[in-house]
Design an enzyme around this catalytic site. Structure first.
Site, short mmCIF file in Angstrom:
data_model
loop_
_atom_site.label_atom_id
_atom_site.label_comp_id
_atom_site.label_asym_id
_atom_site.label_seq_id
_atom_site.Cartn_x
_atom_site.Cartn_y
_atom_site.Cartn_z
N GLY A 1 0.81 -1.21 0.00
CA GLY A 1 0.00 0.00 0.00
C GLY A 1 0.84 1.26 0.00
O GLY A 1 2.04 1.21 -0.25
N ASN A 2 0.19 2.38 0.24
CA ASN A 2 0.90 3.66 0.27
C ASN A 2 0.38 4.52 1.43
O ASN A 2 -0.56 4.14 2.11
CB ASN A 2 0.74 4.38 -1.08
CG ASN A 2 -0.69 4.73 -1.39
OD1 ASN A 2 -1.30 5.57 -0.73
ND2 ASN A 2 -1.25 4.05 -2.38
N ARG A 3 1.03 5.66 1.64
CA ARG A 3 0.75 6.48 2.83
C ARG A 3 -0.35 7.52 2.65
O ARG A 3 -0.53 8.37 3.50
CB ARG A 3 2.03 7.23 3.25
CG ARG A 3 3.13 6.34 3.73
CD ARG A 3 4.31 7.18 4.20
NE ARG A 3 5.49 6.36 4.38
CZ ARG A 3 5.68 5.56 5.44
NH1 ARG A 3 4.78 5.52 6.40
NH2 ARG A 3 6.77 4.84 5.52
N SER A 4 -1.07 7.48 1.55
CA SER A 4 -2.10 8.49 1.34
C SER A 4 -3.17 8.43 2.43
O SER A 4 -3.70 7.37 2.73
CB SER A 4 -2.75 8.29 -0.03
OG SER A 4 -3.79 9.22 -0.19
#
Ligand code: C5P
Length: 226
Positions: A29-32
């Site tokens: 995933g990502n940090r958004s």
């Protein structure tokens, strides 16, 4: 009915970051946080629009008065957006995972099955914004571009190239880094169309979101709502 610059208009905003499963309990995933997209949904609602927020793993609450469609993966986000592609305004503010895990496992992986040096193979995800841009549509399509380019002119040039490549009507460009862009921080955006920078706004995400929605409303002015 509601009043405001977007009264009678439908707006769909994707926000957050998609997750790609490795197995039933793990993901890439990502940090958004989804803060920018949520602020946009809120600003659109305040401007009188009927708003749907397609939220991918939001770290912030959805605003009141907005329909929330929760998704996790890029495939789910894509389906939710394609179903709603005929909205008057479609905003792709989500951080979409560019890749998904090839051959994600149905069962939880273990050290026994993985061994000492496992590899995770990735494959390309579809570009949802480009796909939306390729559909026959009357509405306004807005993309985002988060760039790390330090030089200002080069940053805007990258944004213009991205807008052209994706085929969106507007591109919201912001600079990101380790301490810029993510979460409830001050931010600066430039809104680009095919001719160049049409808006430049700085401040808290709520105020930047209002400036972006003003821009969108101006574009729509003169077109009729159904
Ligand atoms: O190419 P890049 O990821 O910088 O493009 C960002 C824009 O494209 C955002 O609007 C994002 O929501 C959208 N995007 C997409 N599908 C992808 C990757 C990005 O719709 N697979």
């Amino acid at each position: 009915g509601r009043s405001g610059a977007l009264a009678g208009r439908s707006v769909v905003v994707s926000a957050g970051g998609t997750r790609e499963p490795i197995d039933p309990v793990r993901f890439v995933g990502n940090r958004s946080s989804g803060a920018m997209g949520v602020a946009l949904a809120s600003a659109a609602r305040a401007a009188g629009a009927t708003v749907t927020l397609v939220g991918a793993n939001l770290h912030v609450p959805a605003p009141a008065g907005v329909e929330l469609v929760e998704v996790e993966t890029t495939a789910q986000l894509r389906e939710a957006m394609l179903e709603r592609a005929s909205a008057d305004v479609v905003v792709m503010a989500a951080a979409v995972a560019d890749y998904r895990v090839r051959g994600a496992a149905d069962e939880k992986r273990s050290k026994e099955s993985w061994g000492d040096a496992p590899t995770i193979e990735l494959e390309l995800n579809p570009d949802i914004l480009a796909e939306l841009a390729g559909l026959p549509r009357d509405g306004l399509l807005v993309g985002f571009g988060a760039e790390t380019e330090a030089d200002d002119a080069a940053l805007v040039e990258r944004g213009r190239a991205k807008l052209a490549r994706k085929g969106a009507d507007l591109l919201v460009l912001n600079r990101v880094g380790h301490d810029e862009g993510f979460g409830p921080v001050e931010t600066r955006v430039r809104v680009l169309d095919a001719d160049g920078v049409v808006a430049d706004a700085s401040g808290a995400k709520a105020s930047v979101a209002r400036a972006i929605i003003d821009c969108v409303a101006q574009r729509l002015a003169g077109t009729t709502s159904l």
